[in-house]
Design an enzyme around this catalytic site. Sequence first.
Site, PDB file in Angstrom:
ATOM      1  N   CYS A 270       0.612  -1.175   0.071  1.00 29.48           N
ATOM      2  CA  CYS A 270      -0.006  -0.136   0.055  1.00 29.48           C
ATOM      3  C   CYS A 270       0.823   1.485  -0.059  1.00 29.48           C
ATOM      4  CB  CYS A 270      -0.926  -0.051   1.253  1.00 29.48           C
ATOM      5  SG  CYS A 270      -0.222   0.401   2.761  1.00 29.48           S
TER       6      CYS A 270
ATOM      7  N   CYS B   9      -4.233   4.959  -2.713  1.00 31.91           N
ATOM      8  CA  CYS B   9      -5.311   5.854  -1.960  1.00 31.91           C
ATOM      9  C   CYS B   9      -6.704   5.500  -2.147  1.00 31.91           C
ATOM     10  CB  CYS B   9      -4.941   7.089  -2.561  1.00 31.91           C
ATOM     11  SG  CYS B   9      -6.143   8.461  -1.650  1.00 31.91           S
TER      12      CYS B   9
ATOM     13  N   CYS C  49      -9.048   7.189  -0.920  1.00 27.59           N
ATOM     14  CA  CYS C  49     -10.144   8.221  -0.784  1.00 27.59           C
ATOM     15  C   CYS C  49     -10.138   9.312  -2.125  1.00 27.59           C
ATOM     16  CB  CYS C  49      -9.850   9.218   0.101  1.00 27.59           C
ATOM     17  SG  CYS C  49      -9.761   8.358   1.802  1.00 27.59           S
TER      18      CYS C  49
ATOM     19  N   PHE D  43       6.618  -4.576 -12.704  1.00 25.60           N
ATOM     20  CA  PHE D  43       7.280  -5.452 -11.414  1.00 25.60           C
ATOM     21  C   PHE D  43       6.901  -4.700  -9.988  1.00 25.60           C
ATOM     22  CE2 PHE D  43      10.070  -9.013 -10.177  1.00 25.60           C
ATOM     23  CZ  PHE D  43       9.908  -8.745  -8.859  1.00 25.60           C
TER      24      PHE D  43
ATOM     25  N   GLU E  50     -18.673   1.685  10.602  1.00 21.83           N
ATOM     26  CA  GLU E  50     -20.059   2.087  11.221  1.00 21.83           C
ATOM     27  C   GLU E  50     -20.641   1.230  12.340  1.00 21.83           C
ATOM     28  OE1 GLU E  50     -23.053   3.030   8.043  1.00 21.83           O
ATOM     29  OE2 GLU E  50     -24.532   2.672   9.605  1.00 21.83           O
TER      30      GLU E  50
ATOM     31  N   ARG F  83     -32.566  -0.706   0.855  1.00 17.44           N
ATOM     32  CA  ARG F  83     -32.178   0.450  -0.086  1.00 17.44           C
ATOM     33  C   ARG F  83     -31.859   0.077  -1.574  1.00 17.44           C
ATOM     34  NH1 ARG F  83     -30.144   5.720  -0.184  1.00 17.44           N
ATOM     35  NH2 ARG F  83     -30.420   6.117   2.265  1.00 17.44           N
TER      36      ARG F  83
ATOM     37  N   ARG G 251     -20.220   2.279   1.243  1.00 22.07           N
ATOM     38  CA  ARG G 251     -20.621   3.399   0.444  1.00 22.07           C
ATOM     39  C   ARG G 251     -21.843   3.188  -0.714  1.00 22.07           C
ATOM     40  NH1 ARG G 251     -15.905   6.994  -1.819  1.00 22.07           N
ATOM     41  NH2 ARG G 251     -16.669   9.055  -1.773  1.00 22.07           N
TER      42      ARG G 251
ATOM     43  N   PHE H 212     -24.584   1.727   0.188  1.00 19.48           N
ATOM     44  CA  PHE H 212     -25.530   0.893   1.089  1.00 19.48           C
ATOM     45  C   PHE H 212     -26.655  -0.071   0.364  1.00 19.48           C
ATOM     46  CE2 PHE H 212     -28.428   0.819   4.719  1.00 19.48           C
ATOM     47  CZ  PHE H 212     -27.297   0.616   5.766  1.00 19.48           C
TER      48      PHE H 212
ATOM     49  N   GLU I 266     -22.264   9.200  -1.254  1.00 24.52           N
ATOM     50  CA  GLU I 266     -22.461   7.925  -1.652  1.00 24.52           C
ATOM     51  C   GLU I 266     -23.082   8.209  -3.478  1.00 24.52           C
ATOM     52  OE1 GLU I 266     -25.075   7.164   1.657  1.00 24.52           O
ATOM     53  OE2 GLU I 266     -24.210   5.164   1.360  1.00 24.52           O
TER      54      GLU I 266
HETATM   55  C1  FAD Z   1       4.221  -6.138  -2.687  1.00 25.45           C
HETATM   56  C2  FAD Z   1       5.034  -6.853  -3.345  1.00 25.45           C
HETATM   57  C3  FAD Z   1       5.102  -6.946  -4.986  1.00 25.45           C
HETATM   58  C4  FAD Z   1       5.854  -7.675  -5.640  1.00 25.45           C
HETATM   59  N1  FAD Z   1       5.567  -8.004  -6.775  1.00 25.45           N
HETATM   60  C5  FAD Z   1       6.381  -8.859  -7.493  1.00 25.45           C
HETATM   61  C6  FAD Z   1       6.082  -8.866  -9.123  1.00 25.45           C
HETATM   62  O1  FAD Z   1       5.449  -8.111  -9.550  1.00 25.45           O
HETATM   63  N2  FAD Z   1       6.891  -9.769  -9.716  1.00 25.45           N
HETATM   64  C7  FAD Z   1       7.495 -10.791  -9.198  1.00 25.45           C
HETATM   65  O2  FAD Z   1       8.021 -11.785  -9.813  1.00 25.45           O
HETATM   66  N3  FAD Z   1       7.946 -10.731  -7.705  1.00 25.45           N
HETATM   67  C8  FAD Z   1       7.140  -9.746  -7.091  1.00 25.45           C
HETATM   68  N4  FAD Z   1       7.385  -9.358  -5.731  1.00 25.45           N
HETATM   69  C9  FAD Z   1       8.323 -10.704  -4.902  1.00 25.45           C
HETATM   70  C10 FAD Z   1       9.566 -10.278  -4.634  1.00 25.45           C
HETATM   71  O3  FAD Z   1       9.508  -8.819  -4.459  1.00 25.45           O
HETATM   72  C11 FAD Z   1      10.593 -10.616  -5.481  1.00 25.45           C
HETATM   73  O4  FAD Z   1      10.692 -12.013  -5.537  1.00 25.45           O
HETATM   74  C12 FAD Z   1      11.936 -10.084  -5.127  1.00 25.45           C
HETATM   75  O5  FAD Z   1      12.856  -9.801  -6.163  1.00 25.45           O
HETATM   76  C13 FAD Z   1      12.659 -10.667  -3.937  1.00 25.45           C
HETATM   77  O6  FAD Z   1      13.906  -9.903  -3.811  1.00 25.45           O
HETATM   78  P1  FAD Z   1      14.620  -9.680  -2.301  1.00 25.45           P
HETATM   79  O7  FAD Z   1      15.778  -9.562  -2.271  1.00 25.45           O
HETATM   80  O8  FAD Z   1      13.570  -8.838  -1.382  1.00 25.45           O
HETATM   81  O9  FAD Z   1      14.272 -11.088  -1.544  1.00 25.45           O
HETATM   82  P2  FAD Z   1      14.612 -11.446  -0.218  1.00 25.45           P
HETATM   83  O10 FAD Z   1      13.321 -11.607   0.518  1.00 25.45           O
HETATM   84  O11 FAD Z   1      15.658 -10.940   0.343  1.00 25.45           O
HETATM   85  O12 FAD Z   1      14.943 -13.112  -0.493  1.00 25.45           O
HETATM   86  C14 FAD Z   1      14.160 -13.926  -0.651  1.00 25.45           C
HETATM   87  C15 FAD Z   1      14.577 -15.395  -1.042  1.00 25.45           C
HETATM   88  O13 FAD Z   1      15.841 -15.375  -1.827  1.00 25.45           O
HETATM   89  C16 FAD Z   1      16.904 -16.076  -1.100  1.00 25.45           C
HETATM   90  N5  FAD Z   1      18.010 -15.390  -1.404  1.00 25.45           N
HETATM   91  C17 FAD Z   1      18.482 -14.157  -1.784  1.00 25.45           C
HETATM   92  N6  FAD Z   1      19.686 -13.888  -2.057  1.00 25.45           N
HETATM   93  C18 FAD Z   1      20.019 -15.258  -2.381  1.00 25.45           C
HETATM   94  C19 FAD Z   1      21.481 -15.568  -2.801  1.00 25.45           C
HETATM   95  N7  FAD Z   1      22.344 -14.919  -3.315  1.00 25.45           N
HETATM   96  N8  FAD Z   1      21.675 -17.101  -2.836  1.00 25.45           N
HETATM   97  C20 FAD Z   1      20.602 -17.916  -2.352  1.00 25.45           C
HETATM   98  N9  FAD Z   1      19.341 -17.316  -1.764  1.00 25.45           N
HETATM   99  C21 FAD Z   1      19.080 -16.008  -1.911  1.00 25.45           C
HETATM  100  C22 FAD Z   1      16.597 -15.774   0.445  1.00 25.45           C
HETATM  101  O14 FAD Z   1      17.091 -16.562   1.143  1.00 25.45           O
HETATM  102  C23 FAD Z   1      14.835 -15.843   0.254  1.00 25.45           C
HETATM  103  O15 FAD Z   1      14.714 -17.369   0.549  1.00 25.45           O
HETATM  104  C24 FAD Z   1       6.531  -8.855  -4.803  1.00 25.45           C
HETATM  105  C25 FAD Z   1       6.772  -8.683  -3.545  1.00 25.45           C
HETATM  106  C26 FAD Z   1       6.070  -7.819  -2.981  1.00 25.45           C
HETATM  107  C27 FAD Z   1       6.107  -7.794  -1.350  1.00 25.45           C
HETATM  108  S1  FES Z   2      -6.448   7.053   1.544  1.00 22.85           S
HETATM  109 FE1  FES Z   2      -5.717   8.511   0.623  1.00 22.85          FE
HETATM  110  S2  FES Z   2      -6.655  10.242   1.503  1.00 22.85           S
HETATM  111 FE2  FES Z   2      -7.689   8.589   2.507  1.00 22.85          FE
HETATM  112  S1  FES Z   3       2.358  -0.750   5.270  1.00 24.21           S
HETATM  113 FE1  FES Z   3       4.092  -0.931   4.052  1.00 24.21          FE
HETATM  114  S2  FES Z   3       3.258  -1.041   2.302  1.00 24.21           S
HETATM  115 FE2  FES Z   3       1.404  -0.986   3.249  1.00 24.21          FE
END
Ligand code: FAD
Ligand code: FES
Ligand code: FES
Length: 1370
Positions: free
Chosen positions: A62, A163, A165, A374, A840, A918, A950, A952, A1306
């Site tokens: 978020c 967001c 809102c 991504f 509510e 409603r 919103r 209702f 609404e």
């Molecule tokens: C909000 C959100 C959105 C996302 N959107 C996408 C998306 O659109 N597409 C997508 O593909 N993924 C998505 N992801 C998944 C994630 O972000 C990716 O997989 C990201 O690239 C992981 O990288 P990191 O460095 O944060 O991994 P980490 O959390 O740091 O590690 C992930 C794993 O990899 C292992 N690791 C890391 N480095 C090594 C290494 N050198 N050797 C061995 N193991 C290792 C760690 O031990 C762990 O198991 C999303 C995640 C979130 C939270």
């Molecule tokens: S969530 Fe963006 S102003 Fe309320």
């Molecule tokens: S509180 Fe961190 S992204 Fe939503």
Amino acid sequence: MGSMMAESDMKTLEESKPKEPILYVNGVRRILPDGLAHLTLLEYLRDIGLTGTKLGCGEGGCGACTVMISYFDQNSKKCVHLAINACLAPLYSVEGMHVITVEGIGNRRYGLHPIQESLAKSHGSQCGFCTPGFIMSMYALLRSSEIPPTKEDIEESLSGNLCRCTGYRPIVDAFRVFARTDDTLYTNTSSSDLSDANFTCPSTGKPCSCGMSIRNDKDTSQNGICHSNNLKPISFSDIDGAAFTDKELIFPPELLMRTLTTLSLEGANGLKWYRPLKLQHVLDIKARYPHAKLLVGSTEVSIETRLKSFHYPVLIHVAQVPELNQLTIKDEGLEIGASVKLSELAKTLKVALDQRASFQTSSCRSILEQLRWFAGAQIRNVASVGGNICTGSPISDLNPLWMAAGASFEISDCRGNRRTCAAVNFFLGYRKVDLASDEILVSVFLPWNQPYEFVKEFKQAHRRDDDIAIVNSGMRVRLEEKNDKWVVSDASIVYGGVAPYSISAKETSEFLIGKCWNKELLQGALKVLQKDILLKEDAPGGMVEFRRSLILSFFFKFFLWICQQVDEHMSSDEKVPASHLSAIKSIHYPSVMGTQDYDIVKRGSAVGVPEMHLSAKLQVTGEAEYTDDVPMPPNSLHAALVLSKKPHARILKIDDEAARSSPGVAGIFFSKDIPGEHMIGPTILDEELFASEIVTCVGQVIGVVVADTHENAKLAARKVNIQYEELQAVLSIEDALKSNSFHPNTERCLVKGDVEHCFSSDQCDKIVEGKVQIGGQEHFYLEPNSTLIWTSDAGNEVHMISSTQCPEKHQKYVARVLGLPMSKVVCKTKRLGGGFGGKETRSAFLAAIAAIPSYLLNRPVKITLDRDVDMMITGQRHSFLGMYKVGFTNDGKVLALDLEIYNNAGNSLDLSLPVLERAMFHSDNVYEIPNVRIKGKVCFTNFPSNTAFRGFGGPQGMLITENWIQRISMEVNRTPEEIREINFQKEGSVLHYGQRIEQSTVERLWNELKMSTDILHARKEVELFNLQNRWRKRGIAIVPTKFGISFTAKFMNQAGALVHVYTDGTVLVTHGGTEMGQGLHTKIAQIAASSFNIPLSSVFISETSTDKVPNASPTAASASSDIYGAAVLDACEQIKARMQPLASQHKFGSFTELVKACYMERINLSANGFYKTPDIGFDWTTGKGSPFRYFTYGAAYAEVEIDTLTGDFHTRRADVILDLGISLNPALDVGQIEGAFVQGLGWVALEELKWGDAAHRWIPAGCLYTSGPGNYKIPSINDVPFKFNISLLKDAPNDKAIHSSKAVGEPPFFLASSVFFAIKDAIIAARAEVGLTEWFPFDNPATPERIRMACVDEFTKPFCDADFRPKLSV
Ligand SMILES: Cc1cc2nc3c(=O)[nH]c(=O)nc-3n(C[C@H](O)[C@H](O)[C@H](O)COP(=O)(O)OP(=O)(O)OC[C@H]3O[C@@H](n4cnc5c(N)ncnc54)[C@H](O)[C@@H]3O)c2cc1C
Ligand code: FES
Ligand code: FES
């Protein structure tokens, strides 16, 4: 004892020389104590009192927690500034860095940063909970940009911020002023129609967009009009110039000089945290702890540990290991270190595109394109290449591309032995990769492409921005020219999202080799592909037919794309027809543009002026306090809930022994511990506070645990072991109908005319029947439910601060369950971070739960729900089923409607009956129907109780209507607009519940909208486009609305207020309504200011409190500014009447002088005001009455474009016109319209709740799968209509509400259905291409799955029939 050591000194990790780990926060040096390895940066910041950074979801979805981190990069010798999600970042991962939070960039005392000022003045902050996150994303972008960013850069940087809102437009407008100055910016494209671009800002004299569409001012002389006072635009030079640079926090010099050192620290439960700085150190630690978890960005690991309760005792943070951060452009290809961040990778790929021959970089281009979609910027700034690969996720966006592009992975074991593994062989199973426990990934090698080798990426997600894929793909072919033909010499086709891991379509790839690239190859490959990739019927994730179709659609797109690449070399009979190129046309997503067209009619000193939200400055600086930000009193406890895991079951045994001995636990409470009444509920008492014997839904509360920390409370709650005997569960409306499962006494019927007679006579030329299914919707207020409750006088009084739309209900519920009189319980609410109906009633049972331990232990207790729990247990917008039979003439005139309507209430009645009522009232929308019979029933199901949202029930009722209206148009072969028009209600029409239509503005609105959008021309253009494009279709729709204003329960239409005038001439107003972003307090303050004829700044509204204004109805039904405005006016008028004798005797220089004189004369300067809505009432025994004081009318036009092969869509344009009488504050009203429309757009096209039911057997029964932003997609910035025009009807005073205004909250929500019907219009065109011209059912929401599957073609036919209806939880 933790330690920190200079690299040179280090012999072994354990022989380290201690140094203090540090962090700078907003320029202040802070020593990081040992023992905090379990904390996130967000927890730490909030613990040290920096509560401007918010917790919205805790899963990176978020952006509310966005902060900027800065560090000195030794390689580039530059400071790097990045926006990151503090909720995912482990605290120690930012050791040695500078963290800047929203508090660090500006505040009210020392001045707002221009970003903050611009957002506040542009009305970009409503509830304000998302606001600090947006500010910080923008701030990080500006700090990291060497030249001002482009508008596209700005929108991209905000893609990870949600967001709920505003509808985003004002945020985009606020930030656009910081964009690189270019022609378009200063030729007025920012908030106006491109075609009408000559406005000069009155305040700056520069061409700009700040007010061009605000016309017809009635009071220019006094007002200062449009933006000159209120909306002064800020230019980029303001932030670039000296005025602000001296206030900008600099990078701490200490951090410039400081050498990075290794870290060895600890956290709770023996957690070890290492930060090695050499590959060898990583391997050494790995050798010592083979199961140690590596982490870089921790965007996966934090989700695992915090949301999935995985336990990793040893963590190795490898983000700063140089060998893992190599990014080298070599002769043979690109070498990418495993710790390289995705944002860094993107930059280097761009460099490679510049440096290498074009044919060599096809893979680079496709990876770059995939990275664009991504996650959000905050994730890409920390997430690593290696983290993505090693997670081995089946929906990884990059793994299919590594595989297809022929990349290889360099792997090292702990002894330093290296091996190389081809990417295609690396993925072994669900999140299982070819890495032994003593191995790590070192780097990725991406080879350059050969001549005539092409790589292409594909991804289809629910939402374009920041969403994980449903299906993705990487495809590569190498062609060679043989005998004037293009023959495949090598191929690799890989898919994600169709198996437990990314898989190669091996047989398809082999099939391609040696074949000519022509139509026969395509047909053959599609056949092989169907057998090559098999998706089981019950595959996790569902949407099986959709995913199967996408497999083929992607390949078809790839085929065409390759044809296009080699087009000039193709023989003419193999060339792609022009209309088919629409399958591969890339869409340009222009920056959001909007106009806001309204009159300003000023009444008194403040009413009618587009004042900004009174809390806006507090919100943009992070100074606004929400419930969870209130400091915990000493001795406080945190609560966590013990929840049912079964949808319907008998509780056999509760074992809480392990939980009681869990760390930090102060108590566990169940049904037997409730001191007062057990049964609660807003309309009838049908809900147990804690389930005692039987549970009736997953997520029902069985008990509450309180402990010293939130984490400890949750840990203990998980340890409560409950044994159940499962009982038969009702898991859909269909189930409820089959098993006759309804809430008692909820049958309703409304009748007008004689439906039976009309159907049986020959009046109707046609009679059709149909079924409309409408899915639910999660409120997704950015601020989760939260209450802080404490006792005083040893439990004689109870006080609470709650995030609620109805403090009175909190007071009542708490008094009831504690057995106290209501007079001893006080609930206060300062502001909510969004409510939308969700707070509510459902917030009140949480307050009552927290009250039990607080009262029994005499200690303060805070309950703040995690996002997933909030979504799982607090109910949503009701799903509905409508079954209609409608009779009409050949020209489309409606004669009779017989409707059965059911809503899914869940396991308690809550507000489901008035919601149903409603829906029934609104089941005519704006149409004259001579004969009507509407029957309704409220279904009991084994889901958490659904609640207000919103609209209702109104939107659901109207959506059913518009479905059959649209159907009639197909049946009689006329446009839906024509059908709508000929059926409009007229002045004096008597509705099916007896109310008479007065002062209808629907036809005026309709005609103005038709004119301004030139719908006839638009339809022609759409038809032409559809003729020319086989695989993309456009559609348009124009939809009207009429929304009844008043609570349908008459007694609730009352309001109280308390007004105090102080001797300095300032006024404190308290009223029964709550401020949840909608600007209620601002409008009320304007009313008070105008009444006393004083400046708005002299009026203050602090909070809503049950001890100031008693028995207040919830802030709901859109009517709050009407009723509380009238109550406040009443109080003001009383005070004025008391002042009048004195005022008429003397001439006072100011209001303050008058007040002082009154005080000296002992005149009471305080009054309580009251208002009850007149002339309303409805009697269900007769089914007749006037439930509404008046109606708010509106109409909207939408134009969309869909990709028929994937179901992707975008809204090219939306125009909304609303009759708001004479607006109290047009800027806030526009904000409500835009916000409601975009929220409605989520309901009709994006947001799908998936429950464990017959439609989704892969989800455990009764459980919510879509329980966070990760898989529940509310609209993001990229979903806003490209052109978004809002106008308020002029010269339309409403004599039935305060200052001739009308309610707004609404009514505009339903207008987003114009997008739904525009999508359907586009699908009709797509189906016509394959000869399907009959009407077809189309359920809400119109997700990519529904759009794609309705666009029947050769890629859907193998998997389903033309009338296939994707599954929906209803
Ligand atoms: C909000 C959100 C959105 C996302 N959107 C996408 C998306 O659109 N597409 C997508 O593909 N993924 C998505 N992801 C998944 C994630 O972000 C990716 O997989 C990201 O690239 C992981 O990288 P990191 O460095 O944060 O991994 P980490 O959390 O740091 O590690 C992930 C794993 O990899 C292992 N690791 C890391 N480095 C090594 C290494 N050198 N050797 C061995 N193991 C290792 C760690 O031990 C762990 O198991 C999303 C995640 C979130 C939270
Ligand atoms: S969530 Fe963006 S102003 Fe309320
Ligand atoms: S509180 Fe961190 S992204 Fe939503």
